[in-house]
Write a protein that holds these residues in place. Structure first.
Motif, mmCIF file in Angstrom:
data_model
loop_
_atom_site.group_PDB
_atom_site.id
_atom_site.type_symbol
_atom_site.label_atom_id
_atom_site.label_comp_id
_atom_site.label_asym_id
_atom_site.label_seq_id
_atom_site.Cartn_x
_atom_site.Cartn_y
_atom_site.Cartn_z
ATOM 1 N N GLN A 29 1.051 -1.296 -0.149
ATOM 2 C CA GLN A 29 0.187 0.104 0.486
ATOM 3 C C GLN A 29 1.088 1.369 0.152
ATOM 4 O O GLN A 29 0.740 1.847 0.599
ATOM 5 N N PRO A 30 1.813 1.510 -1.026
ATOM 6 C CA PRO A 30 2.519 2.575 -0.798
ATOM 7 C C PRO A 30 1.959 3.994 -1.330
ATOM 8 O O PRO A 30 2.505 4.665 -0.504
ATOM 9 N N GLY A 31 0.500 3.505 -2.375
ATOM 10 C CA GLY A 31 -0.285 5.258 -2.793
ATOM 11 C C GLY A 31 -0.657 5.671 -0.861
ATOM 12 O O GLY A 31 -0.494 6.641 -0.322
ATOM 13 N N LEU A 32 -0.965 4.784 -0.279
ATOM 14 C CA LEU A 32 -1.640 4.347 1.028
ATOM 15 C C LEU A 32 -0.530 5.836 1.798
ATOM 16 O O LEU A 32 -1.444 6.655 3.151
ATOM 17 N N MET A 33 0.752 4.710 1.900
ATOM 18 C CA MET A 33 1.650 5.529 3.166
ATOM 19 C C MET A 33 1.900 6.889 2.290
ATOM 20 O O MET A 33 1.897 7.660 3.513
#
Length: 85
Positions: A29-33
């Motif tokens: 979940q790099p985008g949410l991070m």
């Protein structure tokens, strides 16, 4: 990330998810991070520019609105017959 359904009917048809830093998977979940890091920095930036004392929250609610979804203004809470979730 688990999507939560609403118990309250007639007030909203979106889907929500509460996100906290510990619950995120950095690889999956790099985008949410990235979003979480930006959201948590907002109070600090406002404090620097406006001499306020805002604090960051440990979690954020994300809502998804499919086509024709809605959210009606309401107040959560109540007791017995007036309990709306």
């Amino acid at each position: 990330v688990e999507v939560q359904q609403q118990k309250l009917t007639g007030h909203r048809t979106d889907r929500i998810c509460w996100v906290n830093f510990e619950g995120l998977d950095r690889e999956k979940q790099p985008g949410l991070m990235t979003l979480f890091k930006k959201m948590i920095s907002i109070p600090f930036e406002i404090n620097k520019k406006c001499s306020l004392y805002l604090q960051a929250s440990a979690s954020f609610q994300i809502a998804v609105y499919p086509k024709n979804a809605f959210y009606r203004k309401h107040v959560d809470g109540g007791y017995e017959d007036l309990n709306n979730g």
